[in-house]
Design an enzyme around this catalytic site. Structure first.
Site, PDB file in Angstrom:
ATOM      1  CB  VAL A 173      43.241  -0.530  10.202  1.00  0.00           C
ATOM      2  CG1 VAL A 173      44.171   0.005   9.047  1.00  0.00           C
ATOM      3  CG2 VAL A 173      42.265  -1.632   9.589  1.00  0.00           C
ATOM      4  CD  GLU A 185      35.853   3.794  -1.504  1.00  0.00           C
ATOM      5  OE1 GLU A 185      35.568   3.983  -2.887  1.00  0.00           O
ATOM      6  OE2 GLU A 185      36.824   4.667  -0.623  1.00  0.00           O
ATOM      7  CE  LYS A 227      52.321   2.333   4.085  1.00  0.00           C
ATOM      8  NZ  LYS A 227      51.502   1.330   3.360  1.00  0.00           N
TER       9      LYS A 227
END
Length: 430
Positions: free
Chosen positions: A130, A322, A159
């Site tokens: 990523v 997480e 973005k």
């Protein structure tokens, strides 16, 4: 012409010979060898080369990796000089231009275009990466972990700057086993979109190949601490188990999954609305966004209806990455999972997926309460961005990858680590 003087475009002499049934072309150099004991001279052409304008070239990586104080002080000073910081900058359009000729790009960057051993060839891996910025970091990471038998999905944040997206797209287009995620997300920090980015790559990787054995997810500022062969051997030793952080949810984090969260003006915010209990009374665990899991674990994520219900439940929590993977790891029937009893808890120190230095857990050598030594670089969101002074300690650990590295913070740290890993990989070439 100025761009052609970049460190990683150094000129080198080579000639080619055909190699039997593999039908591949090996490049062989007559250069002599140094630095790595037992290194075979004919493999020298695959060692990284840098031209004389490379600012990192003057550092003594061998001494740095051994913790030599004088070498580390020199590296620390060099990393902050204006000349070094100016010379290490590689604009995004440079990657767009150099990848117009993929063959030349891969040759100059010394990508390993054939398996270095049968053992590695027979144990392919799947990676999700990523990325949202720092193309140079991404390309050096890809080069460090690239092997033709592996498969790589790259998710570029929606973005991201157009130049970043174009450069990464250009790089991935040069490799048949590296591709962009079929669906890009607008990733918001600590929100569900970060999980969705990995889910998109998980599905793409699962559908693209049936051969890979383990899945590893990365971000653009990760870097390996082990060669591909070492990674393969460590994963074989797991014998079908997963390796990821998964512990009981501490009281100070319960708010993350107790209240509904929503995105407001590009940021995640907590509302006053309380969440319903998790489906099937599943115990919510605490862990990390980064995991090392089997293909069977990924199949469960994509197909198990219990996990689908859990995915929906996590969508309005804070930092679900997480907690989600750590929770799935404790669900009965998931391949490689463990029981939810606290005796099976695994901390980030014991999970081999990722090594992170959290500022709150750092301390001096004689500190009884410190988990690890003090960061030699700087901190971003309480995470150490490693410097050359961290390398000796990093390489003593069992983890496969470490986070965070940044060329802008300390280019010498990445330079010495990638050089070390390449020479180690070639020394072990069967």
């Amino acid at each position: 012409m100025r761009l052609l003087k970049r460190c990683w475009l150094g000129q080198f002499l080579m000639f080619t010979i055909a190699v039997g049934s593999l039908g591949m072309v090996f490049l062989v150099s007559q250069l002599s060898t140094d630095w790595t004991p037992g290194f075979i001279p004919k493999y020298r052409w695959l060692e990284y080369t840098y031209d004389h304008s490379c600012p990192e070239k003057e550092c003594n990586c061998s001494a740095i990796l051994q913790g030599d104080r004088e070498a580390l002080e020199w590296a620390k000073i060099q990393a902050i000089t204006k000349d070094v910081r100016k010379n290490i900058q590689i604009p995004d359009d440079h990657y767009i231009n150099t990848t117009q000729d993929c063959r030349s790009f891969k040759l100059k960057r010394k990508y390993l275009m054939f398996p270095l051993s049968k053992e590695e060839e027979e144990f392919p891996l799947a990676y999700s990466i990523v990325v949202h910025h720092k193309v140079q970091n991404f390309e050096r990471l890809l080069r460090a972990i690239y092997a033709p038998q592996n498969i790589y999905c790259v998710h570029v944040d929606k973005k991201s700057k157009a130049s970043v997206s174009s450069a990464i797209s250009a790089i991935t287009s040069c490799f048949p086993n590296v591709f962009l995620a079929s669906q890009a997300e607008n990733v918001v920090y600590a929100s569900w979109s970060r999980v969705q980015a990995d889910l998109n790559c998980m599905a793409d990787l699962y559908n693209a190949s049936t051969k890979w054995k383990y899945f590893i997810n990365l971000c653009g500022q990760d870097f390996p601490l082990k060669t591909n062969l070492e990674i393969v051997r460590m994963l074989r030793a797991l014998r079908g188990r997963n390796s990821l952080e998964s512990e009981n949810l501490p009281p100070e984090k319960k708010w993350r999954v107790s209240y509904v969260h929503q995105i407001v003006d590009g940021r995640i915010q907590r509302t006053k609305k309380k969440k319903d209990p998790a489906p099937f009374n599943l115990p919510i665990m605490s862990g990390s966004a980064y995991i090392v899991v089997t293909r069977g674990y990924i199949r469960s994520v994509l197909e198990d209806q219990r996990i689908h219900a859990l995915l929906e439940w996590f969508k309005d929590t804070y930092s679900p990455d997480e907690h989600l993977w750590a929770t799935i790891q404790r669900i009965s029937g998931v391949p490689g999972s463990k029981r939810p009893n606290r005796k099976y808890d695994v901390s980030d120190i014991n999970a081999i997926a990722r090594l992170v230095k959290w500022e709150a857990h750092e301390g001096s050598q004689d500190s009884m309460g410190a988990v690890y030594p003090e960061c030699k670089g700087n901190h971003v969101r309480s995470i150490c961005v490693y410097a050359a002074g961290d390398l000796q300690w990093l390489l003593e650990q069992d983890h496969l990858f470490a986070n965070k590295f940044d060329v802008d913070t300390d280019p010498i740290a990445i330079y010495c680590l990638e050089k070390y890993l390449r020479q180690k990989a070639l020394a072990d070439w069967k």
